[in-house]
Design a protein around this motif. Structure first.
Motif, mmCIF file in Angstrom:
data_model
loop_
_atom_site.group_PDB
_atom_site.id
_atom_site.type_symbol
_atom_site.label_atom_id
_atom_site.label_comp_id
_atom_site.label_asym_id
_atom_site.label_seq_id
_atom_site.Cartn_x
_atom_site.Cartn_y
_atom_site.Cartn_z
ATOM 1 N N ILE A 117 15.734 13.810 31.646
ATOM 2 C CA ILE A 117 14.603 14.172 30.787
ATOM 3 C C ILE A 117 14.717 13.463 29.444
ATOM 4 N N SER A 118 15.927 13.430 28.903
ATOM 5 C CA SER A 118 16.148 12.742 27.638
ATOM 6 C C SER A 118 15.787 11.262 27.754
ATOM 7 N N GLY A 119 16.146 10.644 28.862
ATOM 8 C CA GLY A 119 15.794 9.246 29.085
ATOM 9 C C GLY A 119 14.295 9.035 29.145
ATOM 10 N N ARG A 120 13.592 9.964 29.757
ATOM 11 C CA ARG A 120 12.132 9.872 29.824
ATOM 12 C C ARG A 120 11.521 9.963 28.433
ATOM 13 N N PHE A 121 12.023 10.883 27.608
ATOM 14 C CA PHE A 121 11.506 11.014 26.251
ATOM 15 C C PHE A 121 11.862 9.795 25.399
ATOM 16 N N ASN A 122 13.041 9.245 25.601
ATOM 17 C CA ASN A 122 13.419 8.031 24.878
ATOM 18 C C ASN A 122 12.504 6.873 25.243
ATOM 19 N N SER A 123 12.128 6.781 26.498
ATOM 20 C CA SER A 123 11.196 5.733 26.923
ATOM 21 C C SER A 123 9.838 5.917 26.257
ATOM 22 N N LEU A 124 9.356 7.143 26.209
ATOM 23 C CA LEU A 124 8.093 7.421 25.537
ATOM 24 C C LEU A 124 8.177 7.098 24.041
ATOM 25 N N THR A 126 10.067 4.871 22.645
ATOM 26 C CA THR A 126 10.066 3.418 22.513
ATOM 27 C C THR A 126 8.655 2.863 22.618
ATOM 28 N N VAL A 127 7.874 3.402 23.541
ATOM 29 C CA VAL A 127 6.486 2.962 23.695
ATOM 30 C C VAL A 127 5.677 3.303 22.457
ATOM 31 N N ILE A 128 5.875 4.493 21.917
ATOM 32 C CA ILE A 128 5.134 4.914 20.725
ATOM 33 C C ILE A 128 5.457 4.019 19.537
ATOM 34 N N ARG A 129 6.711 3.623 19.418
ATOM 35 C CA ARG A 129 7.135 2.759 18.313
ATOM 36 C C ARG A 129 6.731 1.302 18.528
ATOM 37 N N GLY A 130 6.157 0.997 19.641
ATOM 38 C CA GLY A 130 5.728 -0.370 19.906
ATOM 39 C C GLY A 130 6.859 -1.250 20.413
ATOM 40 N N GLY A 131 7.814 -0.697 21.091
ATOM 41 C CA GLY A 131 8.907 -1.471 21.660
ATOM 42 C C GLY A 131 10.056 -1.724 20.717
ATOM 43 N N ARG A 132 10.042 -1.108 19.580
ATOM 44 C CA ARG A 132 11.135 -1.319 18.601
ATOM 45 C C ARG A 132 12.169 -0.236 18.674
#
Length: 132
Positions: A117-124, A126-132
Motif C-alpha cells: 500500500i505504501s508503494g502504491r501511495f508513493n507512486s501516486l 510521484t505522479v502528483i509531483r510530476g515525476g520528481r
C-alpha cells in the motif's frame, strides 16, 4: 477517476481487515492459554481476497481443465473453534508454540500488505509531483 477504488486497493484493504481479525483471534488464544475448557480459534479469510480479485477486471486463463478456477464460497471471515482436540489437562487446546508461530506469520503478512500500500501511495505521490 477513482484512484482508491481500484480492485487492487480494495483487495489490499480486505487483506488488512483479515489480518486484523486473525490478529485478534491469535491474541485471544494466547491470552487464554491457561483458561480451562477454552478452545483455540482459527480464522480463514483468503476467500475474501479471491472474491475481491474476482469482482475487478482481473481474469485468469486456464490452459488446462485441471487448473483451479478463481472462485469464492463465503461472504465473510470464518472464525472456527476446534472442539475435537485437547492439549492440556484442563480441556484447553491452545498450543502456545503454534500460536506464536501464527502470530509471526500474520505479522509478516500484515507488513507485506502495508509495504505494498505504501508503494502504491508513493507512486501516486510521484505522479502528483510530476515525476520528481
Amino acid at each position: 477517476m477513482d484512484l482508491f477504488g481500484s480492485s487492487s486497493f480494495k483487495a489490499l484493504e480486505i487483506g488488512l481487515q483479515g489480518a486484523q481479525i486473525r490478529q485478534n483471534a491469535i491474541s485471544q488464544n494466547i491470552a487464554n492459554v491457561d483458561t480451562p475448557n477454552y478452545k483455540a480459534k482459527t480464522v480463514s479469510f483468503k476467500h475474501l481476497l479471491n472474491e475481491e480479485v474476482n469482482k475487478g477486471s482481473f481474469e485468469a486463463t486456464r490452459t488446462n481443465d485441471k487448473h483451479f478456477q478463481f472462485s469464492s464460497v463465503a461472504k465473510g471471515p470464518i472464525v472456527q473453534s476446534n472442539q475435537n482436540t485437547m492439549y492440556n489437562h484442563n480441556q484447553n487446546n491452545v498450543d502456545i508454540d503454534r500460536e506464536m508461530a501464527e502470530l509471526a506469520k500474520n505479522q509478516i503478512y500484515y507488513n507485506a500488505l502495508i509495504s505494498r500500500i505504501s508503494g502504491r501511495f508513493n507512486s501516486l505521490q510521484t505522479v502528483i509531483r510530476g515525476g520528481r
